[in-house]
Scaffold this motif. Structure first.
Motif, PDB file in Angstrom:
ATOM      1  N   SER A 152       0.859  -1.184   0.000  1.00 59.14           N
ATOM      2  CA  SER A 152       0.000   0.000   0.000  1.00 59.14           C
ATOM      3  C   SER A 152       0.891   1.228   0.000  1.00 59.14           C
ATOM      4  O   SER A 152       1.903   1.272   0.719  1.00 59.14           O
ATOM      5  CB  SER A 152      -0.888   0.033   1.253  1.00 59.14           C
ATOM      6  OG  SER A 152      -1.738  -1.084   1.262  1.00 59.14           O
ATOM      7  N   ILE A 153       0.543   2.202  -0.826  1.00 63.02           N
ATOM      8  CA  ILE A 153       1.319   3.435  -0.871  1.00 63.02           C
ATOM      9  C   ILE A 153       0.370   4.623  -0.926  1.00 63.02           C
ATOM     10  O   ILE A 153      -0.813   4.482  -1.237  1.00 63.02           O
ATOM     11  CB  ILE A 153       2.285   3.472  -2.081  1.00 63.02           C
ATOM     12  CG1 ILE A 153       1.509   3.417  -3.397  1.00 63.02           C
ATOM     13  CG2 ILE A 153       3.301   2.349  -2.010  1.00 63.02           C
ATOM     14  CD1 ILE A 153       2.364   3.707  -4.612  1.00 63.02           C
ATOM     15  N   CYS A 154       0.906   5.763  -0.633  1.00 59.69           N
ATOM     16  CA  CYS A 154       0.137   6.999  -0.754  1.00 59.69           C
ATOM     17  C   CYS A 154       0.166   7.468  -2.194  1.00 59.69           C
ATOM     18  O   CYS A 154       1.103   7.185  -2.944  1.00 59.69           O
ATOM     19  CB  CYS A 154       0.735   8.085   0.149  1.00 59.69           C
ATOM     20  SG  CYS A 154       0.531   7.727   1.892  1.00 59.69           S
ATOM     21  N   TYR A 155      -0.881   8.204  -2.582  1.00 61.64           N
ATOM     22  CA  TYR A 155      -0.973   8.758  -3.921  1.00 61.64           C
ATOM     23  C   TYR A 155       0.254   9.621  -4.205  1.00 61.64           C
ATOM     24  O   TYR A 155       0.731  10.369  -3.369  1.00 61.64           O
ATOM     25  CB  TYR A 155      -2.257   9.607  -4.047  1.00 61.64           C
ATOM     26  CG  TYR A 155      -2.363  10.302  -5.386  1.00 61.64           C
ATOM     27  CD1 TYR A 155      -2.696   9.589  -6.531  1.00 61.64           C
ATOM     28  CD2 TYR A 155      -2.102  11.664  -5.509  1.00 61.64           C
ATOM     29  CE1 TYR A 155      -2.789  10.212  -7.751  1.00 61.64           C
ATOM     30  CE2 TYR A 155      -2.189  12.303  -6.729  1.00 61.64           C
ATOM     31  CZ  TYR A 155      -2.537  11.573  -7.852  1.00 61.64           C
ATOM     32  OH  TYR A 155      -2.622  12.205  -9.064  1.00 61.64           O
ATOM     33  N   ASN A 156       0.784   9.456  -5.441  1.00 61.99           N
ATOM     34  CA  ASN A 156       1.910  10.229  -5.944  1.00 61.99           C
ATOM     35  C   ASN A 156       3.237   9.838  -5.292  1.00 61.99           C
ATOM     36  O   ASN A 156       4.180  10.605  -5.295  1.00 61.99           O
ATOM     37  CB  ASN A 156       1.653  11.734  -5.810  1.00 61.99           C
ATOM     38  CG  ASN A 156       2.343  12.495  -6.930  1.00 61.99           C
ATOM     39  OD1 ASN A 156       2.739  11.902  -7.939  1.00 61.99           O
ATOM     40  ND2 ASN A 156       2.500  13.789  -6.764  1.00 61.99           N
ATOM     41  N   LYS A 157       3.317   8.648  -4.691  1.00 58.01           N
ATOM     42  CA  LYS A 157       4.544   8.104  -4.119  1.00 58.01           C
ATOM     43  C   LYS A 157       4.947   6.888  -4.953  1.00 58.01           C
ATOM     44  O   LYS A 157       4.149   6.338  -5.705  1.00 58.01           O
ATOM     45  CB  LYS A 157       4.336   7.691  -2.651  1.00 58.01           C
ATOM     46  CG  LYS A 157       3.951   8.820  -1.744  1.00 58.01           C
ATOM     47  CD  LYS A 157       5.103   9.763  -1.563  1.00 58.01           C
ATOM     48  CE  LYS A 157       4.695  10.889  -0.611  1.00 58.01           C
ATOM     49  NZ  LYS A 157       5.705  11.872  -0.445  1.00 58.01           N
ATOM     50  N   THR A 158       6.168   6.473  -4.846  1.00 56.02           N
ATOM     51  CA  THR A 158       6.654   5.311  -5.597  1.00 56.02           C
ATOM     52  C   THR A 158       7.122   4.235  -4.632  1.00 56.02           C
ATOM     53  O   THR A 158       7.426   4.498  -3.476  1.00 56.02           O
ATOM     54  CB  THR A 158       7.830   5.702  -6.516  1.00 56.02           C
ATOM     55  OG1 THR A 158       8.893   6.180  -5.715  1.00 56.02           O
ATOM     56  CG2 THR A 158       7.400   6.728  -7.546  1.00 56.02           C
ATOM     57  N   ILE A 159       7.168   3.014  -5.165  1.00 50.50           N
ATOM     58  CA  ILE A 159       7.660   1.879  -4.397  1.00 50.50           C
ATOM     59  C   ILE A 159       8.383   0.951  -5.370  1.00 50.50           C
ATOM     60  O   ILE A 159       8.016   0.850  -6.551  1.00 50.50           O
ATOM     61  CB  ILE A 159       6.503   1.154  -3.678  1.00 50.50           C
ATOM     62  CG1 ILE A 159       7.058   0.077  -2.731  1.00 50.50           C
ATOM     63  CG2 ILE A 159       5.547   0.547  -4.659  1.00 50.50           C
ATOM     64  CD1 ILE A 159       6.005  -0.543  -1.848  1.00 50.50           C
ATOM     65  N   GLN A 160       9.390   0.284  -4.933  1.00 50.79           N
ATOM     66  CA  GLN A 160      10.129  -0.685  -5.754  1.00 50.79           C
ATOM     67  C   GLN A 160       9.442  -2.042  -5.633  1.00 50.79           C
ATOM     68  O   GLN A 160       9.242  -2.536  -4.525  1.00 50.79           O
ATOM     69  CB  GLN A 160      11.585  -0.789  -5.265  1.00 50.79           C
ATOM     70  CG  GLN A 160      12.441  -1.744  -6.067  1.00 50.79           C
ATOM     71  CD  GLN A 160      12.819  -1.186  -7.428  1.00 50.79           C
ATOM     72  OE1 GLN A 160      13.072  -0.009  -7.571  1.00 50.79           O
ATOM     73  NE2 GLN A 160      12.864  -2.041  -8.420  1.00 50.79           N
ATOM     74  N   LEU A 161       9.033  -2.614  -6.771  1.00 51.45           N
ATOM     75  CA  LEU A 161       8.438  -3.946  -6.788  1.00 51.45           C
ATOM     76  C   LEU A 161       9.503  -4.939  -7.210  1.00 51.45           C
ATOM     77  O   LEU A 161      10.397  -4.624  -7.990  1.00 51.45           O
ATOM     78  CB  LEU A 161       7.262  -3.997  -7.758  1.00 51.45           C
ATOM     79  CG  LEU A 161       6.077  -3.091  -7.429  1.00 51.45           C
ATOM     80  CD1 LEU A 161       5.032  -3.194  -8.527  1.00 51.45           C
ATOM     81  CD2 LEU A 161       5.489  -3.434  -6.078  1.00 51.45           C
TER      82      LEU A 161
END
Length: 170
Positions: A152-161
């Motif tokens: 789960s992330i916040c809008y306009n944030k990135t995460i490495q998959l």
């Protein structure tokens, strides 16, 4: 020298007369089913007369100097996937072996679905002429992939998959 039997029929009665032309390279031009052995491709015409009524038709007998055959390059499929085999040939009769995994062993372009690596051989014939070729089908398992379980992330944030696979190409 190869030969082929021609067939004509009279659906009206048994008093029909038959006239095949040209009358060369033919066993008997005045019967319903003569044997022909032309040296070149020939169109045979037939006139059938019965009680004053006449009908006509024709048939082409193709004469080839030799049988050509190419099955193309070997290929790889995933386990349980089918692959269409294509014979580039001027042949008229086909004998594939082994027949395991084929939808038909006697047609020109069968569908193959082997469960293991298989080399299919084709004997293609016309009369006394024949040619042979083979094609190898390599069967590999479907690739496996493992991906992150999600996040789960916040809008306009990135995460490495992250993902991993046993596939050679992707």
């Amino acid at each position: 020298k190869d030969s082929v039997r021609l067939y004509a029929s009279d659906s009206v009665g048994t008093t029909a007369t038959y006239a095949w032309t040209p009358a060369t390279e033919i066993s008997n031009p005045n019967i319903s089913d003569p044997v022909v052995h032309p040296k070149i491709t020939t169109v045979y015409h037939i006139d059938v007369s019965d009680n004053g009524c006449t009908t006509s038709d024709s048939v082409t007998v193709n004469v080839i100097p030799f049988v050509t055959l190419s099955l193309g390059t070997d290929t790889t499929i995933c386990l349980t996937d089918p692959v269409q085999l294509f014979a580039q040939t001027n042949a008229a009769h086909f004998a594939w072996s082994p027949s395991t995994g084929l939808n038909s062993a006697s047609i020109k372009d069968p569908l193959a679905q082997p469960l293991s690596n298989t080399t299919y051989k084709l004997l293609a014939t016309v009369g006394g002429c024949s040619a042979a070729d083979s094609i190898r089908i390599t069967v590999v398992p479907y690739p496996q992939v493992i991906a992150d379980t999600g996040a789960s992330i916040c809008y306009n944030k990135t995460i490495q998959l992250h993902a991993a696979t046993n596939a050679h190409f992707f």
